[in-house]
Scaffold this active site. Structure first.
Site, PDB file in Angstrom:
ATOM      1  N   THR A  96       1.937   5.451  -8.367  1.00 26.57           N
ATOM      2  CA  THR A  96       2.178   4.252  -7.563  1.00 26.57           C
ATOM      3  C   THR A  96       1.343   3.055  -8.018  1.00 26.57           C
ATOM      4  O   THR A  96       1.687   1.918  -7.705  1.00 26.57           O
ATOM      5  CB  THR A  96       1.880   4.527  -6.074  1.00 26.57           C
ATOM      6  OG1 THR A  96       0.514   4.910  -5.931  1.00 26.57           O
ATOM      7  CG2 THR A  96       2.783   5.616  -5.525  1.00 26.57           C
ATOM      8  N   ASP A  97       0.245   3.310  -8.765  1.00 26.03           N
ATOM      9  CA  ASP A  97      -0.650   2.191  -9.110  1.00 26.03           C
ATOM     10  C   ASP A  97       0.065   1.097  -9.890  1.00 26.03           C
ATOM     11  O   ASP A  97      -0.213  -0.088  -9.711  1.00 26.03           O
ATOM     12  CB  ASP A  97      -1.839   2.692  -9.938  1.00 26.03           C
ATOM     13  CG  ASP A  97      -2.852   3.469  -9.107  1.00 26.03           C
ATOM     14  OD1 ASP A  97      -2.701   3.526  -7.874  1.00 26.03           O
ATOM     15  OD2 ASP A  97      -3.807   4.011  -9.702  1.00 26.03           O
ATOM     16  N   SER A 132      -0.683   6.606 -13.632  1.00 25.96           N
ATOM     17  CA  SER A 132       0.029   5.425 -14.138  1.00 25.96           C
ATOM     18  C   SER A 132      -0.915   4.281 -14.462  1.00 25.96           C
ATOM     19  O   SER A 132      -0.504   3.297 -15.071  1.00 25.96           O
ATOM     20  CB  SER A 132       1.109   4.985 -13.145  1.00 25.96           C
ATOM     21  OG  SER A 132       0.543   4.410 -11.994  1.00 25.96           O
ATOM     22  N   THR A 189       0.640  10.690  -8.821  1.00 23.51           N
ATOM     23  CA  THR A 189       0.228  11.527  -7.697  1.00 23.51           C
ATOM     24  C   THR A 189       1.356  12.420  -7.214  1.00 23.51           C
ATOM     25  O   THR A 189       1.120  13.513  -6.700  1.00 23.51           O
ATOM     26  CB  THR A 189      -0.285  10.621  -6.557  1.00 23.51           C
ATOM     27  OG1 THR A 189      -1.437   9.940  -7.043  1.00 23.51           O
ATOM     28  CG2 THR A 189      -0.648  11.392  -5.315  1.00 23.51           C
ATOM     29  N   LYS A 205       2.436  -2.745  -4.191  1.00 26.17           N
ATOM     30  CA  LYS A 205       1.521  -1.785  -3.557  1.00 26.17           C
ATOM     31  C   LYS A 205       0.511  -2.574  -2.752  1.00 26.17           C
ATOM     32  O   LYS A 205      -0.214  -3.417  -3.297  1.00 26.17           O
ATOM     33  CB  LYS A 205       0.831  -0.913  -4.611  1.00 26.17           C
ATOM     34  CG  LYS A 205       0.024   0.232  -3.980  1.00 26.17           C
ATOM     35  CD  LYS A 205      -0.488   1.215  -5.021  1.00 26.17           C
ATOM     36  CE  LYS A 205      -1.213   2.377  -4.343  1.00 26.17           C
ATOM     37  NZ  LYS A 205      -1.718   3.365  -5.300  1.00 26.17           N
ATOM     38  N   TYR A 263      -8.123  15.247  -7.383  1.00 23.21           N
ATOM     39  CA  TYR A 263      -6.928  15.803  -8.018  1.00 23.21           C
ATOM     40  C   TYR A 263      -6.655  15.160  -9.369  1.00 23.21           C
ATOM     41  O   TYR A 263      -7.247  14.131  -9.709  1.00 23.21           O
ATOM     42  CB  TYR A 263      -5.708  15.603  -7.098  1.00 23.21           C
ATOM     43  CG  TYR A 263      -5.224  14.170  -7.031  1.00 23.21           C
ATOM     44  CD1 TYR A 263      -5.852  13.229  -6.223  1.00 23.21           C
ATOM     45  CD2 TYR A 263      -4.133  13.742  -7.793  1.00 23.21           C
ATOM     46  CE1 TYR A 263      -5.419  11.912  -6.173  1.00 23.21           C
ATOM     47  CE2 TYR A 263      -3.692  12.434  -7.742  1.00 23.21           C
ATOM     48  CZ  TYR A 263      -4.338  11.530  -6.936  1.00 23.21           C
ATOM     49  OH  TYR A 263      -3.895  10.224  -6.888  1.00 23.21           O
ATOM     50  N   GLU A 265      -0.140 -28.469  -4.423  1.00 23.61           N
ATOM     51  CA  GLU A 265      -1.448 -29.131  -4.534  1.00 23.61           C
ATOM     52  C   GLU A 265      -1.726 -29.537  -5.978  1.00 23.61           C
ATOM     53  O   GLU A 265      -2.385 -30.527  -6.238  1.00 23.61           O
ATOM     54  CB  GLU A 265      -2.545 -28.205  -4.011  1.00 23.61           C
ATOM     55  CG  GLU A 265      -2.510 -28.038  -2.500  1.00 23.61           C
ATOM     56  CD  GLU A 265      -3.704 -27.247  -1.987  1.00 23.61           C
ATOM     57  OE1 GLU A 265      -4.847 -27.672  -2.194  1.00 23.61           O
ATOM     58  OE2 GLU A 265      -3.473 -26.179  -1.375  1.00 23.61           O
TER      59      GLU A 265
HETATM   60  N1  ASP Z   1      -3.430   6.737  -9.746  1.00 21.10           N
HETATM   61  C1  ASP Z   1      -2.176   7.313  -9.354  1.00 21.10           C
HETATM   62  C2  ASP Z   1      -1.121   6.811 -10.311  1.00 21.10           C
HETATM   63  O1  ASP Z   1      -0.728   5.698 -10.254  1.00 21.10           O
HETATM   64  C3  ASP Z   1      -1.859   6.956  -7.947  1.00 21.10           C
HETATM   65  C4  ASP Z   1      -0.508   7.392  -7.436  1.00 21.10           C
HETATM   66  O2  ASP Z   1       0.345   7.884  -8.144  1.00 21.10           O
HETATM   67  O3  ASP Z   1      -0.287   7.217  -6.228  1.00 21.10           O
HETATM   68  O4  ASP Z   1      -0.697   7.566 -11.121  1.00 21.10           O
END
Ligand code: ASP
Length: 329
Positions: free
Chosen positions: A95-96, A62, A16, A168, A29, A286
């Site tokens: 970020t994924d 990602s 992103t 995340k 996007y 447990e």
């Molecule tokens: N789907 C995107 C990725 O991981 C989300 C992001 O970058 O925030 O490439």
């Protein structure tokens, strides 16, 4: 910091932070729509005191990252670590799966120069985009010699997180990452960078060899009322390891635990992690791990536990005691 601007290799993978085509709102996007050269050009226009050397690895979301990109990232980082003319590495990343890539690099790179992942939650052309701020912060972190020896780091917002701790924890807010069990390593301020402790991995060699391939390891999420059939299905498709995203302290219904213990006895390492957002999964709470041959994920959530288990298996570590030592380390 010295007066000579640092030379920083900037590896682009997409995500992103390089997202384009959102029409301003952030909807619809394409992650990786902008090249790393364009992103670096935007940043250079801010007049930061660093020489940025862009290199494209990929232009993907990602969620699609895999072994080929990880291998290319690792090789580029190794090249930069060996090159006396390069001071640090930044990798732009979605970020994924930043936690998976971050942990893989953290496990397989020495930590002699700063290595920083950076992402964004809003596409580059959306109103209120966070990418350039995060990128500028990443340059500030990578430019600081005190960032070496801290393992691979993730810069999101004004926080610097250890890749091993980053998770995340929100789908869309710009404050999406949490750090556990340690809090953030540093805070980027408008005029500086505050580290909250000394580097902890100075001079440390890579902990594991970068693998020649990664084995199939699945995450099985526990749910109330489930039976053992999903475990059998995973073994049936040739999984070489299983991570349980268990309830609470890594629990699951008795029939599931029995099937996982049978898998462990047959040589398929099984790690108990948790579907809960945060917390330690410890041994013999447990479940009697000593008796049933399972491994406790400790502080690692399912995504990072899977990555560590893949690296361990690829390095020939499958015995429960040695796998546990990897998770304890
Ligand atoms: N789907 C995107 C990725 O991981 C989300 C992001 O970058 O925030 O490439």
């Amino acid at each position: 910091m010295s007066n000579i601007p640092p030379r920083i290799l900037v590896l682009g993978t997409g995500g992103t932070i390089a997202g384009a085509g959102s029409g301003g709102t952030g909807a619809g996007y394409r992650p990786g729509g902008l090249s790393i050269e364009v992103l670096v050009g935007h940043l250079a226009a801010l007049g930061l005191s660093a020489e940025l050397l862009p290199q494209e690895i990929a232009r993907i979301g990602s969620q699609d990252i895999g072994f080929a990109e990880w291998q290319a990232l690792h090789a580029a980082c190794m090249g930069a670590l060996a090159d006396p003319s390069v001071d640090a590495v930044i990798a732009t990343h979605g970020t994924d799966t930043a936690e998976e890539t971050g942990l893989l690099l953290d496990l397989t790179l020495p930590t002699t120069k700063p290595i920083v992942l950076v992402g964004a939650m809003r596409p580059a052309d959306a109103v209120g985009a966070d990418g350039m701020r995060n990128f500028a912060n990443a340059v500030k972190v990578a430019s600081d010699p005190a960032a070496a020896g801290r393992g691979v780091m993730l810069v999101m917002g004004d926080a610097v997180l250890a890749a091993r701790d980053a998770r995340k924890a929100a789908t869309s807010s710009i404050d999406a990452f949490k750090s556990f069990p340690r809090g953030s390593l540093a805070r980027v301020t408008p005029s500086g960078l505050d580290w909250f402790g000394p580097p902890h991995r100075v001079g440390e060699a890579a902990r594991y060899a970068f693998p020649t391939g990664l084995p199939r390891v699945a995450i099985l999420t526990a749910g109330a009322g489930m039976d053992e059939q999903p475990v059998k299905a995973l073994l049936g498709i040739g999984c070489k390891g299983v991570v349980l995203a268990g309830m609470g302290q890594g629990n699951a219904p008795a029939s599931v635990i029995t099937a996982l213990a049978e898998a462990a006895a047959a040589g398929v390492p099984v790690v108990r992690s948790t579907r809960v957002d945060e917390g330690i999964v410890d041994r013999n709470v447990e479940e009697d791990d000593d008796a049933i041959g399972l491994v406790a994920a400790r502080a690692l959530g399912p995504a990072k536990a899977r990555m560590l288990l893949m690296v361990l298996i690829a390095n020939g570590v499958t015995d429960a005691a040695r796998v546990q030592a990897g998770f304890d380390g």
